[in-house]
Design an enzyme around this catalytic site. Structure first.
Site, PDB file in Angstrom:
ATOM      1  N   ASP A   9      75.377  20.613 -32.729  1.00  0.00           N
ATOM      2  CA  ASP A   9      75.009  21.831 -33.426  1.00  0.00           C
ATOM      3  C   ASP A   9      74.484  21.390 -34.795  1.00  0.00           C
ATOM      4  O   ASP A   9      74.673  20.229 -35.195  1.00  0.00           O
ATOM      5  CB  ASP A   9      76.262  22.712 -33.566  1.00  0.00           C
ATOM      6  CG  ASP A   9      76.038  23.928 -34.445  1.00  0.00           C
ATOM      7  OD1 ASP A   9      75.042  24.626 -34.237  1.00  0.00           O
ATOM      8  OD2 ASP A   9      76.873  24.165 -35.338  1.00  0.00           O
ATOM      9  N   ASP A  11      74.085  23.893 -38.073  1.00  0.00           N
ATOM     10  CA  ASP A  11      74.710  24.620 -39.176  1.00  0.00           C
ATOM     11  C   ASP A  11      76.226  24.511 -39.109  1.00  0.00           C
ATOM     12  O   ASP A  11      76.845  24.888 -38.122  1.00  0.00           O
ATOM     13  CB  ASP A  11      74.288  26.099 -39.124  1.00  0.00           C
ATOM     14  CG  ASP A  11      74.692  26.862 -40.365  1.00  0.00           C
ATOM     15  OD1 ASP A  11      74.871  26.232 -41.419  1.00  0.00           O
ATOM     16  OD2 ASP A  11      74.844  28.087 -40.284  1.00  0.00           O
ATOM     17  N   SER A  44      71.263  24.488 -31.154  1.00  0.00           N
ATOM     18  CA  SER A  44      71.526  25.409 -32.259  1.00  0.00           C
ATOM     19  C   SER A  44      71.155  26.841 -31.891  1.00  0.00           C
ATOM     20  O   SER A  44      70.377  27.074 -30.960  1.00  0.00           O
ATOM     21  CB  SER A  44      70.718  24.966 -33.492  1.00  0.00           C
ATOM     22  OG  SER A  44      70.770  25.937 -34.516  1.00  0.00           O
ATOM     23  N   GLY A  45      71.694  27.773 -32.644  1.00  0.00           N
ATOM     24  CA  GLY A  45      71.309  29.162 -32.473  1.00  0.00           C
ATOM     25  C   GLY A  45      70.022  29.486 -33.206  1.00  0.00           C
ATOM     26  O   GLY A  45      69.477  30.583 -33.054  1.00  0.00           O
ATOM     27  N   LYS A 192      74.607  27.500 -24.865  1.00  0.00           N
ATOM     28  CA  LYS A 192      74.445  26.056 -25.046  1.00  0.00           C
ATOM     29  C   LYS A 192      75.006  25.270 -23.860  1.00  0.00           C
ATOM     30  O   LYS A 192      74.456  24.226 -23.478  1.00  0.00           O
ATOM     31  CB  LYS A 192      75.123  25.611 -26.345  1.00  0.00           C
ATOM     32  CG  LYS A 192      74.476  26.155 -27.615  1.00  0.00           C
ATOM     33  CD  LYS A 192      75.180  25.624 -28.858  1.00  0.00           C
ATOM     34  CE  LYS A 192      74.600  26.212 -30.131  1.00  0.00           C
ATOM     35  NZ  LYS A 192      75.227  25.657 -31.350  1.00  0.00           N
ATOM     36  N   ASP A 215      81.146  23.676 -34.364  1.00  0.00           N
ATOM     37  CA  ASP A 215      82.089  24.232 -35.339  1.00  0.00           C
ATOM     38  C   ASP A 215      82.430  25.695 -35.112  1.00  0.00           C
ATOM     39  O   ASP A 215      83.357  26.218 -35.723  1.00  0.00           O
ATOM     40  CB  ASP A 215      81.515  24.090 -36.763  1.00  0.00           C
ATOM     41  CG  ASP A 215      80.382  25.072 -37.025  1.00  0.00           C
ATOM     42  OD1 ASP A 215      79.395  25.051 -36.262  1.00  0.00           O
ATOM     43  OD2 ASP A 215      80.489  25.863 -37.966  1.00  0.00           O
ATOM     44  N   ASN A 218      79.972  29.854 -30.686  1.00  0.00           N
ATOM     45  CA  ASN A 218      78.817  29.647 -29.808  1.00  0.00           C
ATOM     46  C   ASN A 218      78.670  28.195 -29.338  1.00  0.00           C
ATOM     47  O   ASN A 218      77.768  27.879 -28.566  1.00  0.00           O
ATOM     48  CB  ASN A 218      77.522  30.118 -30.482  1.00  0.00           C
ATOM     49  CG  ASN A 218      77.161  29.309 -31.711  1.00  0.00           C
ATOM     50  OD1 ASN A 218      78.027  28.757 -32.398  1.00  0.00           O
ATOM     51  ND2 ASN A 218      75.883  29.228 -32.016  1.00  0.00           N
TER      52      ASN A 218
END
Length: 275
Positions: A9, A11, A44-45, A192, A215, A218
């Site tokens: 990920d 962020d 990542s989102g 994901k 973290d 998601n």
């Protein structure tokens, strides 16, 4: 046995709060990944165009953007999801009834779209995450392949809003929180973890050959699949409890790079330690 894929990920996991990271250290480790035939995957989102902006050689990497909704490998599209137009219009109506939702961004394949009333300061802030974005008078008028909705509210009510949205939405969409008050509305089953399985099948990689870092909520499915799935020290308590393996350092302390470096210093010892 050896690691064949490292998934991260961004962020709250890979880069710091100011969107920077130790690029010199990472590039050294990335060279080792390539020398050892390890696939490096960014999951990542955020928008694809944002993800590739952080790396010197994105054309050699794999990117899972929009929480699994759009997958690109070495510049070639592998997968893109689409929210059906009728469902999309109904969700626009739903979120417009929630004054608690302060930010509403529509994530399309070509661009992201923000309502025209969004003030310029807020728009410029979100351009950090959606570098290709434009304003539109009516969110119903977006002419693009819609991949997901990206919403934001006060962090202390994000879970509450996500649950409320889940109760009124069509079952084809799922609301997931990703930290800092962010809520993504994604196609059910497209996340994901689903993207990771797509790549595993393509590259013939098993669960015990994957290292992954995250973290927030998601990241759950992705970390559950990876045999060596790690939650950052700054990650959510829920994720730490469900995954178990916790990086002793935060993203601000380059915790992920510490773990990757530990693996390269002693691969066999690492795999035995964290099995």
């Amino acid at each position: 046995m050896a690691i064949k894929m490292i998934v991260t990920d961004l962020d709250g996991t890979f880069y710091h709060q100011d969107l920077t990271y130790d690029k010199k250290r990472f590039n050294r480790l990335y060279k080792q990944m390539e020398e050892n035939d390890i696939h490096f995957v960014v999951a990542s989102g955020n928008q694809y165009y944002q993800l590739i902006s952080f790396f010197d050689n994105p054309e050699r990497m794999t990117f899972v953007s929009e929480n699994g909704g759009y997958i690109v490998d070495k510049g070639k599209e592998l997968f893109s999801v689409e929210i059906k137009k009728d469902i999309y219009h109904s969700i626009v109506d739903v979120i417009n009834h929630y004054p608690e939702i302060s930010v509403k961004i529509i994530c399309g394949k070509k661009s992201a779209y923000a309502p025209s009333e969004m003030d310029e300061k807020t728009f410029q802030f979100f351009e950090n995450y959606f570098p290709v974005m434009e304003k539109i008078n009516d969110l119903h008028d977006v002419d693009d392949q819609i991949i997901k909705f990206s919403l934001m509210c006060d962090e202390d009510i994000a879970d509450e809003i996500a649950i409320a949205l889940s109760q009124v939405m069509d079952e084809s969409l799922t609301a997931v929180t990703s930290g800092h008050g962010c809520i993504d509305l994604i196609v059910t089953g497209v996340h994901k973890g689903n993207a990771l399985k797509t790549l595993m099948n393509m590259w013939n990689i098993k669960e015990d050959e994957i290292m992954a870092f995250g973290d927030a909520r998601n990241d759950l499915e992705m970390l559950q699949i990876a045999r060596y799935g790690f939650v950052m020290a700054n990650g959510t308590d829920e994720l730490k409890e469900k995954i178990g393996k916790v990086v002793p350092f935060s993203n601000e302390e380059d915790g992920e790079l510490e773990v990757i470096e530990e693996y390269f210093l002693d691969p066999n010892g690492f795999l035995e330690k964290y099995k």
